[in-house]
Design an enzyme around this catalytic site. Structure first.
Site, mmCIF file in Angstrom:
data_model
loop_
_atom_site.group_PDB
_atom_site.id
_atom_site.type_symbol
_atom_site.label_atom_id
_atom_site.label_comp_id
_atom_site.label_asym_id
_atom_site.label_seq_id
_atom_site.Cartn_x
_atom_site.Cartn_y
_atom_site.Cartn_z
ATOM 1 C CG ASP A 1 -0.289 0.065 2.600
ATOM 2 O OD1 ASP A 1 1.178 0.110 2.709
ATOM 3 O OD2 ASP A 1 -0.778 0.029 3.550
ATOM 4 C CG ASP B 1 -5.822 -5.271 2.239
ATOM 5 O OD1 ASP B 1 -6.783 -4.414 1.448
ATOM 6 O OD2 ASP B 1 -5.507 -5.019 3.278
ATOM 7 C CB CYS C 1 -12.127 -26.320 8.881
ATOM 8 S SG CYS C 1 -10.716 -25.474 8.223
ATOM 9 C CB CYS D 1 -6.901 -25.694 8.365
ATOM 10 S SG CYS D 1 -7.307 -25.334 10.059
ATOM 11 C CB CYS E 1 -9.954 -27.922 11.614
ATOM 12 S SG CYS E 1 -10.349 -26.094 11.957
#
Lengths: 369, 369
Positions: free
Chosen positions: B93, B266, B304, B306, B309
């Site tokens: 940014d 974002d 989930c 991931c 999890c």
């Protein structure tokens, strides 16, 4: 798997030996350094990180886990290994050190220790029987007996009485313990008195534990005095049982301890200093925040192959610490544990090839950690 | 690789589209959510973690990195990607948001913004030319133009003047920029005034940027008002250029933004709430510290896949947060970012198969995040 220990190779140079420690979950080559997972996690590390480095045995603190999250929760989860998703081997201490160092207002009687939680001030009683119950609930491969750990220096008479009580408690621990997939190690005490250390080693040896902790050291006494105590103690412990020097884990002490016949070590030191930004390296300690590293785009340790040293620079690590980023603590912790693992590999190579003293001298000259 | 953007598929249901964003380092399917690495690291995550989840584009904050470690150090390291060991694509940014929200005593003139560092109070001047110089030094694939970001609400006349200045600064940015392996995106402003948003979109479109940020939203205005601004703005931006809704990243806003033609997002939100112990899940938010999870040995999100999890329980995560362990922040951050990635996969599937609205309704019903 059951539990066994076999000496595979004994050094000709000193009391050092290479062994195979089989626990209920892993086959571990000794001498071994155990990272400390005080509250059910080795701080700033994942289980995958620990396994990637090659650790197969870590330590959990009974005192901390008993207070938080509590024995009931860890037991209900199926023990600490399952709670923390740690598939390898585990050792739990007995809280003997923490009730004296961390807890408030502890009061010792023959029955046990009354203490107040350092978290919420609540009142608790640890007896040998209760601690065995807690450690059985935590379900580590190795549970340490409940002992009395005195400060340095301590008066001889006080030290003697605490040691004798520790021996009585050791027997009570053995009697109370009844978990077949867990073994109990006794703990040698005796502060810095040769006579007491020898008596403690003999007495505990006679009780026939499958392994022995040497406790009450590294509590402020000079290092040479600690090594002297090992010289008195280790020869009186059975050859065929593992010997664990509790709370010791600086690189120099690994060399000195192994040379004196120690098979196991643990210490928060490498992980604690890491979170503070201090790295152990092959060229000595590096204080990561130091302004001299602001533009140093070389690795933390040029001789290290860990992910921190192969992927990041000192300048980046310094930035992370200056900016208060968690990643800094993680990367330096990873490195420090990896470094200690490599030191132990070097030590074992020395034992195996009869080059221990030579390698030790080279190590001390290069990295006076 | 050069820089290009191609719309691969346009939804029949709404303004949503699937695109291919080619940067100098990656080929990225859009719509895409970009994790924020404010200080050169996505907080509590390693680069390996980000890549394991599948992120190819992250954001760095010019304001923060300029102040610490400083442009000179990052440039000397070979840019932010090399400094932080991030092999994929990067967007920086312009600091336009931070000089107004974080810095002290900012003073805006036609030349630029004078401000004092929030770290040490030192005085600095950001002009469009200086910001381009800094962003070229940071060396991201995409550099955002320097803009004026006003609070909500703002007076119309103030908003109009800031927008007009932002347009003049956008031209100055384009003129000052000369790094061939980096592109500059313009930023639409105009607070919550339809007339200004439309004028800003038209003006910036005429300047021919390779992509467009929509800035100055998600600064406190009601969400419906933010979506209304997108309805006015997006149709006036060129079809063939990527559109980036800055600072937005809650799951609901991803659905709403994509439906209105947004390609990039974002936000620090998923990582910030994670460190605080709040998880985004397929069944709504989970406040990990909540006492109700003390004995909950089920995964954080049962739907989930991931690592958090599949490997850990709510009871363990709660323990980590209660005990102040870094691993807690890491595991919930990992999950939240993984979750947002999966939400975006679901959104793309909806776009691809003409089931966007149906899936969106199902998502909102299930997890009113």
């Amino acid at each position: 798997m059951g539990f066994s220990f076999t000496v595979k190779h004994a050094s000709q140079e000193n009391r050092g030996r290479i062994g195979l420690l089989e626990t209920f979950h892993s086959r571990i080559e000794t001498p071994v350094f155990m990272p400390v997972g005080t509250q059910g996690t080795v701080k700033a590390m994942t289980v995958d990180d620990l396994r990637a480095i090659g650790f197969q045995l870590i330590l959990g603190n009974t005192y901390h886990l008993y207070l938080r999250p509590g024995l009931d929760i860890v037991s209900e989860a199926g023990g600490l290994r399952r709670f923390a998703n740690w598939p390898e081997s585990l050792l739990t201490d007995s809280g003997g050190f923490q009730v004296f160092s961390l807890a408030k207002l502890n009061k010792v009687t023959e029955q046990g220790v009354n203490f107040r939680s350092h978290i919420d001030g609540s009142s608790h009683l640890f007896t040998p029987e209760r601690v065995m119950e807690i450690e059985m609930g935590l379900g580590a491969d190795i549970a340490m007996a409940f002992d009395i750990c005195l400060p340095y220096p301590s008066n001889f008479q006080v030290a003697k009485e605490a040691m004798e009580r520790t021996h009585r408690w050791a027997e009570r621990c053995l009697k109370a313990h009844h978990r077949p997939d867990q073994v109990v190690f006794g703990i040698v005490q005796g502060v810095t008195y040769r006579e007491l250390r020898e008596e403690s080693a003999r007495t505990l040896a006679s009780l026939g534990f499958p392994g022995y902790g040497i406790g009450g050291l590294s509590v402020g006494e000079p290092k040479p005095l600690m090594y002297e105590m090992l010289d008195y103690t280790v020869p009186l412990l059975p050859e065929e049982k593992p010997r664990y020097l509790m709370g010791v884990g600086s690189p120099d002490a690994l060399w000195e301890g192994v040379a004196r016949g120690i098979d196991m070590f643990d210490c928060v030191f490498p992980t604690r200093i890491a979170r503070n930004g201090t790295a152990l390296t092959s060229l000595g300690r590096v204080i990561v925040r130091d302004a001299r590293y602001a533009r140093d785009f070389s690795p933390l340790d040029p001789n290290c192959q860990c992910k921190t040293c192969t992927e990041y620079t000192r300048a980046y690590l310094r930035h992370l610490f200056k900016a208060g980023e968690i990643l800094g603590a993680h990367l330096v912790t990873y490195h420090n544990l990896y470094f200690l693992k490599q030191v132990m590999e070097e030590i074992k190579l020395g034992l195996r090839t009869g080059t221990f003293e030579e390698r030790k001298a080279e190590f001390f000259a290069r990295c006076a950690n």
